[in-house]
Design a protein around this motif. Sequence first.
Motif, mmCIF file in Angstrom:
data_model
loop_
_atom_site.group_PDB
_atom_site.id
_atom_site.type_symbol
_atom_site.label_atom_id
_atom_site.label_comp_id
_atom_site.label_asym_id
_atom_site.label_seq_id
_atom_site.Cartn_x
_atom_site.Cartn_y
_atom_site.Cartn_z
ATOM 1 N N HIS A 67 9.386 -19.086 103.575
ATOM 2 C CA HIS A 67 9.438 -19.578 102.192
ATOM 3 C C HIS A 67 8.421 -20.700 101.983
ATOM 4 C CE1 HIS A 67 10.929 -21.010 98.390
ATOM 5 N NE2 HIS A 67 11.149 -22.207 98.920
ATOM 6 N N ARG A 68 8.325 -21.608 102.930
ATOM 7 C CA ARG A 68 7.396 -22.725 102.790
ATOM 8 C C ARG A 68 5.948 -22.262 102.797
ATOM 9 N NH1 ARG A 68 10.698 -26.919 106.803
ATOM 10 N NH2 ARG A 68 12.137 -27.670 105.180
ATOM 11 N N ARG A 69 5.686 -21.131 103.431
ATOM 12 C CA ARG A 69 4.328 -20.565 103.425
ATOM 13 C C ARG A 69 4.084 -19.682 102.205
ATOM 14 N NH1 ARG A 69 5.373 -19.738 109.156
ATOM 15 N NH2 ARG A 69 5.608 -17.481 108.818
ATOM 16 N N GLY A 70 5.066 -19.597 101.330
ATOM 17 C CA GLY A 70 4.912 -18.808 100.119
ATOM 18 C C GLY A 70 5.041 -17.314 100.322
ATOM 19 N N GLN A 71 5.682 -16.902 101.420
ATOM 20 C CA GLN A 71 5.771 -15.480 101.745
ATOM 21 C C GLN A 71 7.084 -14.842 101.321
ATOM 22 O OE1 GLN A 71 4.791 -15.831 105.976
ATOM 23 N NE2 GLN A 71 2.754 -15.021 105.541
ATOM 24 N N VAL A 72 8.017 -15.635 100.785
ATOM 25 C CA VAL A 72 9.269 -15.063 100.274
ATOM 26 C C VAL A 72 9.817 -15.984 99.196
ATOM 27 C CG1 VAL A 72 10.660 -16.153 102.110
ATOM 28 C CG2 VAL A 72 11.563 -14.170 100.878
ATOM 29 N N ASP A 73 10.274 -15.358 98.115
ATOM 30 C CA ASP A 73 10.797 -16.070 96.944
ATOM 31 C C ASP A 73 12.268 -15.690 96.781
ATOM 32 O OD1 ASP A 73 11.383 -17.144 94.475
ATOM 33 O OD2 ASP A 73 10.125 -15.753 93.337
ATOM 34 N N PHE A 74 13.157 -16.671 96.886
ATOM 35 C CA PHE A 74 14.594 -16.422 96.815
ATOM 36 C C PHE A 74 15.169 -16.630 95.417
ATOM 37 C CE2 PHE A 74 13.873 -17.449 101.284
ATOM 38 C CZ PHE A 74 14.657 -16.504 101.944
ATOM 39 N N SER A 75 14.340 -16.851 94.411
ATOM 40 C CA SER A 75 14.837 -17.303 93.112
ATOM 41 C C SER A 75 15.749 -16.289 92.425
ATOM 42 C CB SER A 75 13.663 -17.659 92.187
ATOM 43 O OG SER A 75 12.855 -16.528 91.938
ATOM 44 N N ARG A 76 15.586 -14.997 92.737
ATOM 45 C CA ARG A 76 16.429 -13.973 92.104
ATOM 46 C C ARG A 76 17.413 -13.344 93.082
ATOM 47 N NH1 ARG A 76 12.432 -9.859 89.455
ATOM 48 N NH2 ARG A 76 14.409 -8.827 88.979
ATOM 49 N N VAL A 77 17.429 -13.830 94.324
ATOM 50 C CA VAL A 77 18.339 -13.304 95.340
ATOM 51 C C VAL A 77 19.747 -13.838 95.102
ATOM 52 C CG1 VAL A 77 18.887 -13.351 97.822
ATOM 53 C CG2 VAL A 77 16.519 -13.042 97.048
ATOM 54 N N THR A 78 20.749 -12.991 95.348
ATOM 55 C CA THR A 78 22.159 -13.376 95.303
ATOM 56 C C THR A 78 22.718 -13.330 96.717
ATOM 57 O OG1 THR A 78 22.461 -12.532 93.054
ATOM 58 C CG2 THR A 78 24.440 -12.772 94.404
ATOM 59 N N THR A 79 23.447 -14.375 97.118
ATOM 60 C CA THR A 79 24.010 -14.409 98.461
ATOM 61 C C THR A 79 25.533 -14.477 98.429
ATOM 62 O OG1 THR A 79 23.954 -16.828 98.691
ATOM 63 C CG2 THR A 79 21.972 -15.606 99.345
ATOM 64 N N PHE A 80 26.137 -13.837 99.418
ATOM 65 C CA PHE A 80 27.578 -13.929 99.671
ATOM 66 C C PHE A 80 27.762 -14.238 101.141
ATOM 67 C CE2 PHE A 80 27.629 -11.522 95.780
ATOM 68 C CZ PHE A 80 28.813 -11.862 95.151
ATOM 69 N N ASN A 81 28.390 -15.373 101.429
ATOM 70 C CA ASN A 81 28.706 -15.649 102.819
ATOM 71 C C ASN A 81 29.996 -14.942 103.222
ATOM 72 O OD1 ASN A 81 26.555 -17.938 102.750
ATOM 73 N ND2 ASN A 81 27.363 -17.915 104.860
ATOM 74 N N LEU A 82 30.130 -14.710 104.516
ATOM 75 C CA LEU A 82 31.193 -13.844 105.014
ATOM 76 C C LEU A 82 32.544 -14.524 105.067
ATOM 77 C CD1 LEU A 82 29.320 -12.152 108.008
ATOM 78 C CD2 LEU A 82 29.457 -11.412 105.631
ATOM 79 N N ASP A 83 32.575 -15.838 105.295
ATOM 80 C CA ASP A 83 33.859 -16.463 105.578
ATOM 81 C C ASP A 83 33.782 -17.975 105.395
ATOM 82 O OD1 ASP A 83 32.270 -16.979 107.878
ATOM 83 O OD2 ASP A 83 33.196 -15.327 108.961
ATOM 84 N N GLU A 84 34.961 -18.591 105.407
ATOM 85 C CA GLU A 84 35.070 -20.047 105.301
ATOM 86 C C GLU A 84 36.408 -20.472 105.893
ATOM 87 O OE1 GLU A 84 34.191 -22.988 105.539
ATOM 88 O OE2 GLU A 84 33.097 -23.281 103.653
ATOM 89 N N PHE A 85 36.430 -21.654 106.486
ATOM 90 C CA PHE A 85 37.664 -22.177 107.069
ATOM 91 C C PHE A 85 38.668 -22.525 105.981
ATOM 92 C CE2 PHE A 85 34.337 -23.363 110.168
ATOM 93 C CZ PHE A 85 34.808 -22.644 111.259
ATOM 94 N N LEU A 86 39.913 -22.121 106.199
ATOM 95 C CA LEU A 86 40.967 -22.431 105.248
ATOM 96 C C LEU A 86 41.330 -23.911 105.343
ATOM 97 C CD1 LEU A 86 42.852 -21.096 103.158
ATOM 98 C CD2 LEU A 86 44.541 -20.831 104.982
ATOM 99 N N GLY A 87 41.399 -24.556 104.182
ATOM 100 C CA GLY A 87 41.781 -25.959 104.135
ATOM 101 C C GLY A 87 40.616 -26.915 104.044
ATOM 102 N N LEU A 88 39.386 -26.419 104.170
ATOM 103 C CA LEU A 88 38.216 -27.300 104.099
ATOM 104 C C LEU A 88 37.541 -27.169 102.738
ATOM 105 C CD1 LEU A 88 36.452 -27.032 107.581
ATOM 106 C CD2 LEU A 88 38.386 -28.445 106.860
ATOM 107 N N ALA A 89 37.252 -28.309 102.119
ATOM 108 C CA ALA A 89 36.515 -28.315 100.861
ATOM 109 C C ALA A 89 35.044 -27.999 101.124
ATOM 110 C CB ALA A 89 36.638 -29.686 100.199
ATOM 111 N N PRO A 90 34.325 -27.519 100.119
ATOM 112 C CA PRO A 90 32.911 -27.164 100.320
ATOM 113 C C PRO A 90 32.061 -28.307 100.853
ATOM 114 C CG PRO A 90 33.705 -26.255 98.256
ATOM 115 C CD PRO A 90 34.794 -27.142 98.774
ATOM 116 N N ASP A 91 32.393 -29.556 100.501
ATOM 117 C CA ASP A 91 31.586 -30.681 100.958
ATOM 118 C C ASP A 91 32.065 -31.278 102.278
ATOM 119 O OD1 ASP A 91 33.926 -31.768 100.020
ATOM 120 O OD2 ASP A 91 32.982 -33.279 98.732
ATOM 121 N N ASP A 92 33.064 -30.668 102.884
ATOM 122 C CA ASP A 92 33.489 -31.129 104.210
ATOM 123 C C ASP A 92 32.368 -30.822 105.201
ATOM 124 O OD1 ASP A 92 34.690 -30.949 106.956
ATOM 125 O OD2 ASP A 92 36.535 -31.392 105.867
#
Length: 251
Positions: free
Chosen positions: A56-81
């Motif tokens: 990305h820093r070399r200008g070889q990929v643009d993520f501006s229109r990409v949508t991401t879904f992460n697979l999992d998250e720990f139960l009980g933890l806030a996003p900013d933990d």
Amino acid sequence: MLADALNVRVFASESEAAAACAALVAAAIREKPSLVLGLPTGRTPLNVYRELVALHRRGQVDFSRVTTFNLDEFLGLAPDDPSSYRAYMERHFFQHVNLAPERIHFFDGSAERAERECVRYDLELATAGGLDLLLLGIGPNGHVAFLEPGESLQAGSHRARLSRESRQAVASLFGDDVWKVPLAALTLGMAALIQARRVILLAFGVNKAAAVTAMVRGPITPVCPASFLQLHGNVEVWVDAEAGRGLDGSR
């Protein structure tokens, strides 16, 4: 689909595999700028994220229109933990590329009702049209996402009780204290993984060898959740020599 039909590729090193994976993701985004991308956490994808940031820093990929879904998250933890997977992704990837914040999708581990949060997440993924490209790791016990070994697997997103092995594997996020690791997580179900249009599974190191062999050569069984990927028509298993040591004839 027969287990032997899984497309296995053995790389000379983890760094070589990570560079190839990042190049593949970048090419997929150039082909389809609105790509829906499924993302893992843990140690395995770290070098992939570093490579993608460099591209990305070399200008070889643009993520501006990409949508991401992460697979999992720990139960009980806030996003900013700082121990949450959301914080992990911010540190290693999100803050370094030009993903639009509204296109980043994550379980909220602090949600009051886990079941309702899982329904929300599945609905958002369905609205996005499912995953175009899914990156996966595999646990030493054969888990993918936080789909742990058991008597059965759930199709939809759900609350998963974490195994001792999985909690030990992520203890580094919690000061190397396994007792601080949450007992449960929110995770995508097997249906979202199987319905992804293309899957790249990465595995490195001798501690992954037994799980990789069971996934590729063994029966399809919830005792090895990753074995269900044998039912998928477009899975590539990328390993180093140590992780692939049980796969005679791998290519």
